[in-house]
Design a protein around this motif. Structure first.
Motif, mmCIF file in Angstrom:
data_model
loop_
_atom_site.group_PDB
_atom_site.id
_atom_site.type_symbol
_atom_site.label_atom_id
_atom_site.label_comp_id
_atom_site.label_asym_id
_atom_site.label_seq_id
_atom_site.Cartn_x
_atom_site.Cartn_y
_atom_site.Cartn_z
ATOM 1 N N ALA A 1 0.917 -1.191 -0.052
ATOM 2 C CA ALA A 1 0.108 -0.014 0.067
ATOM 3 C C ALA A 1 0.936 1.178 0.052
ATOM 4 N N THR A 2 2.099 1.202 0.386
ATOM 5 C CA THR A 2 2.838 2.496 0.552
ATOM 6 C C THR A 2 4.107 2.354 -0.645
ATOM 7 N N ALA A 3 3.939 1.167 -1.309
ATOM 8 C CA ALA A 3 5.030 1.353 -2.697
ATOM 9 C C ALA A 3 4.550 2.379 -3.384
ATOM 10 N N ALA A 4 5.677 2.992 -4.150
ATOM 11 C CA ALA A 4 5.494 3.924 -5.042
ATOM 12 C C ALA A 4 4.503 3.423 -6.168
ATOM 13 N N ASP A 5 4.632 2.305 -6.691
ATOM 14 C CA ASP A 5 4.060 1.827 -7.584
ATOM 15 C C ASP A 5 3.101 0.630 -7.197
ATOM 16 N N GLY A 6 2.382 1.054 -5.747
ATOM 17 C CA GLY A 6 1.431 -0.138 -5.318
ATOM 18 C C GLY A 6 0.314 -0.537 -6.151
ATOM 19 N N ASP A 7 -0.049 0.031 -6.965
ATOM 20 C CA ASP A 7 -1.252 -0.479 -7.848
ATOM 21 C C ASP A 7 -0.888 -1.655 -8.763
ATOM 22 N N GLU A 8 0.273 -1.192 -9.288
ATOM 23 C CA GLU A 8 0.879 -1.947 -10.365
ATOM 24 C C GLU A 8 1.429 -3.490 -9.668
ATOM 25 N N LEU A 9 1.788 -3.307 -8.368
ATOM 26 C CA LEU A 9 2.549 -4.353 -7.550
ATOM 27 C C LEU A 9 0.972 -5.142 -6.977
ATOM 28 N N THR A 10 0.055 -4.634 -6.840
ATOM 29 C CA THR A 10 -1.012 -5.293 -6.309
ATOM 30 C C THR A 10 -1.656 -6.058 -7.255
ATOM 31 N N GLN A 11 -1.764 -5.634 -8.774
ATOM 32 C CA GLN A 11 -2.196 -6.158 -9.949
ATOM 33 C C GLN A 11 -1.404 -7.550 -9.948
ATOM 34 N N CYS B 1 -9.356 -5.683 -0.723
ATOM 35 C CA CYS B 1 -8.784 -4.709 -1.603
ATOM 36 C C CYS B 1 -7.601 -4.047 -0.659
ATOM 37 N N ILE B 2 -6.467 -3.724 -1.480
ATOM 38 C CA ILE B 2 -5.414 -2.795 -0.690
ATOM 39 C C ILE B 2 -5.815 -1.502 -0.756
ATOM 40 N N LEU B 3 -5.810 -0.981 0.491
ATOM 41 C CA LEU B 3 -5.959 0.561 0.578
ATOM 42 C C LEU B 3 -4.575 1.226 0.490
ATOM 43 N N GLY B 4 -4.430 2.115 -0.547
ATOM 44 C CA GLY B 4 -3.279 2.835 -0.771
ATOM 45 C C GLY B 4 -2.874 3.614 0.444
ATOM 46 N N GLY B 5 -1.743 3.548 0.899
ATOM 47 C CA GLY B 5 -1.183 4.153 2.131
ATOM 48 C C GLY B 5 -1.745 3.794 3.502
ATOM 49 N N HIS B 6 -2.337 2.730 3.492
ATOM 50 C CA HIS B 6 -3.282 2.348 4.666
ATOM 51 C C HIS B 6 -3.279 0.990 5.032
ATOM 52 N N GLY B 7 -3.915 0.106 4.171
ATOM 53 C CA GLY B 7 -4.016 -1.342 4.864
ATOM 54 C C GLY B 7 -5.112 -2.249 3.895
ATOM 55 N N ILE B 8 -5.411 -3.336 4.242
ATOM 56 C CA ILE B 8 -6.451 -3.977 3.844
ATOM 57 C C ILE B 8 -7.872 -3.947 4.005
#
Length: 676
Positions: free
Chosen positions: A130-140, A176-183
């Motif tokens: 959630a705190t990685a710079a490219d967290g959305d891509e990593l989540t996918q 879901c992964i909540l950006g900057g936050h948790g799950i």
């Protein structure tokens, strides 16, 4: 099991494992049907962990209970994200019956998501993505379409709407992964929801392990390598009271020290200053650790006086920076600044010092920063750690909803934030004193030669967040130093010291041996001198003043037969009170004494033979000694250990803030002992 039983069991299992969530972090919910007692008709309800609760120890009393129809109807009156805070007050109108605990800010998320069971957790592995710079891509890459990325949004009603929409749009998703936050995870049954939560956490951890680089914190810096354990803890004990004094500039704090491998490894690598400066990201983290820690920039082998001076400089800079941070983002309706002192101080090669309003808060703050280190490691191993920005952190730290949570806390007890060290605390007057000080909010160091008895007292008082035991012979200088070091490592220092350790041998002058004399004076005169000297060193280092109390005796004033060694050493202690009051006053340290008489019941001294000796002197049965002493007093009352403890509390509670050098009689009225 009932819906509530299932929810409590699931919550406790999830909260028991720190890999799933941190202390008091996250929340769980369950939806079900019950009977409305007012109408006798079935009603759809949601049970959700209330504000401030802890999943690992959650009970039904910690749940908020809401009517689902009313909660979901709030969507029709929602005024938009700019006014979403107004929806928190509206939750009170959705409560069922007495409502249970206060609803948390995440209540809307649980209610609006169309699932019977919902978990919201703060696992380190999940927050790393959630705190990685490219967290959305990593989540996918990590989850495919099974888990959906949600960009950062402050917790609240709009986030609940967002997640509800995402679930509706992704029927295959389990969370879901909540950006900057948790799950957040969901399920049709409690078992399925828990399984989905654990799947997300496990999959994220396995992804980081498989794809992460081995040196996410950069190369090791040899000069920041950990000191050997004995040296490390000695340096920590020397720094703790200095740091505690600094971070108590705005309000007194209790401290906690951690030198775990996770902390020492982080501080031994090149990137720790950069990462520490970025601060933590998950709201639960930085609300407890503050926006960023204070970090020493000297190696652990630097001279102690140089380190102390540098810490003072860094503390002044930290306060200036924090004030600038507050002024940069504060609005006219922001709550006042709560204090500019750090909650976390990192010392390379030594460890981490964490601070809070009580021992548990200080310990938990340290645990949260360990979580943050794990998050940084995970994010840096596969990407770049990129927490939410400062403005968002400020919006949460000084959120009116957080301020309201603080206002709900009970008033602190009189000795809250005070650390007491009591000698001879495993029995009698010492035990009663330790019990009373702990009951009034103090953290207590149980110092006694009987290690097993001291440990038992510490357990009785609540364990490490309230009391710790130290095996110490007060006649041994090194053991006294060790006892104060233990206090520094456990709680950050000391504020209140009770010289209570003692014994008595009742003999006529001609039968008193040199060994008798030396033993009495070693334990009480020498022992209280050693304890007071070490206490004064620590109190001066803290710079917060403090209290030293001597448990002396009526015998320090009154002359009686067959008692030369005991009474003489008590007179020595009584004059130590006057001497130290005169010497330590300039440091704000108050020194007072308590003069009890005839404390028979519960007394270790009387049980150890003194009672039989004194009874023989007076020609009575030992069992009659307490009543005998009572009858010779003006009030005709027996003195108990608790009465002496009461006097110690009165002297140290703050009501007698301008009193020093005083001896308080606790003797039920012995005219011969009146102070003149």
């Amino acid at each position: 099991m009932s819906t509530v039983d299932e929810l409590i069991a699931r919550s406790n299992r999830l909260g028991a494992d720190p890999a799933n969530t941190n202390y008091a972090g996250g929340n769980t919910s369950a939806k079900g049907r019950d009977t409305d007692p007012a109408t006798g008709q079935p009603v759809d309800l949601m049970w959700v962990k209330g504000s401030g609760g802890d999943l690992g120890t959650l009970t039904p009393d910690g749940l908020a209970v809401l009517r689902l129809d009313r909660l979901r109807a709030l969507q029709d009156v929602y005024p938009g994200v700019e006014r979403e805070d107004e929806m928190v007050a509206a939750l009170d109108y959705c409560l069922h019956g007495k409502g249970g605990a206060a609803p948390s800010i995440d209540t809307a998320m649980h209610g609006l998501v169309d699932a019977a069971h919902v978990d919201h957790l703060h696992p380190d592995a999940g927050i790393a993505l959630a705190t990685a710079a490219d967290g959305d891509e990593l989540t996918q890459r990590c989850f495919g379409d099974r888990v959906v990325w949600v960009p950062w949004r402050r917790p609240g009603f709009q986030l609940g709407l967002d997640i509800a929409a995402i679930k509706a749009a992704h029927p295959r998703a389990i969370g879901c992964i909540l950006g900057g936050h948790g799950i957040t995870a969901w399920g049709d049954t409690s078992e399925e929801c828990e399984a989905h939560s654990l799947e997300i956490i496990r999959t994220a951890a396995e992804f980081l392990a498989a794809h992460g680089k081995p040196d996410p914190f950069g190369p090791a810096v040899p000069e920041y390598a950990p000191l050997p354990e004995a040296q490390r803890r000695e340096r920590a004990a020397a720094l703790a009271p200095v740091l505690r004094g600094l971070v108590s500039t705005d309000r007194r704090q209790v401290g906690h020290f951690t030198d775990s491998e996770v902390v020492l490894d982080f501080l031994a690598h090149r990137e720790h200053p950069r990462l520490a400066a970025l601060g933590t990201s998950c709201p639960d983290h930085f609300l407890r650790t503050k926006v960023r820690p204070m970090v020493l920039d000297l190696p652990p082998t630097a001279p102690l006086d140089e380190v102390v001076e540098r810490l003072r400089e860094l503390h002044a800079e930290y306060r200036e920076d924090y004030r600038a941070y507050y002024e940069r983002y504060a609005t006219p309706d922001s709550p006042p600044m709560r204090g500019a002192d750090p909650a976390i101080v990192l010392v390379p090669g030594v460890g981490m010092f964490s601070f809070g309003a009580d021992a548990q808060t200080a310990r938990v703050a340290g645990e949260f920063y360990v979580n943050a280190i794990n998050v940084m490691r995970g994010a840096e191993s596969v990407s770049r750690y990129e927490p939410i920005d400062e403005r968002e952190k400020f919006r949460i730290e000084y959120w009116e909803l957080e301020e309201a949570k603080l206002r709900r806390r009970p008033e602190p007890k009189p000795l809250a934030t005070r650390v007491a060290l009591v000698t001879g605390a495993a029995s009698g007057i010492g035990k009663a004193t330790a019990r009373r000080l702990a009951a009034e909010g103090a953290c207590v160091v149980i110092a006694d030669r009987d290690a097993d008895a001291a440990e038992e007292v510490a357990r009785e008082l609540g364990g490490p967040d309230t009391a710790v035991a130290v095996d110490v012979d007060v006649t041994d200088e090194d053991q006294v130093v060790r006892a104060f070091r233990a206090a520094a490592l456990a709680f950050g220092g000391v504020d209140l010291v009770v010289n209570n350790a003692g014994l008595s041998i009742s003999k006529p002058l001609l039968e008193t041996t040199v060994d008798d004399w030396d033993l009495q004076h070693d334990v009480m005169a020498r022992g209280s001198f050693l304890v007071s000297r070490e206490a004064a060193r620590m109190l001066v280092a803290q710079g917060q003043g403090g209290d030293i109390v001597y448990i002396t005796s009526k015998n320090s004033v009154v002359a009686g037969p067959n008692n030369i060694a005991y009474s003489a050493t008590k007179a020595d202690q009584a004059h130590q009170v006057r001497l130290l009051a005169a010497e330590l006053g300039e440091h704000g340290i108050r020194v007072n004494g308590v003069n009890p008489d005839g404390v028979v019941r519960g007394s270790g001294i009387f049980a150890g033979g003194w009672g039989a000796q004194r009874a023989a002197v007076y020609g009575i049965e030992e069992s009659e000694l307490g009543a005998f002493y009572a009858q010779r007093t003006l009030l005709k009352r027996e003195v108990l250990p608790e009465h002496v403890a009461n006097a110690v509390f009165v002297l140290t509670s703050g009501e007698l803030s301008h009193t020093t050098g005083l001896h308080v009689p606790v003797d039920a009225g012995v005219a011969a002992a009146f102070l003149r």
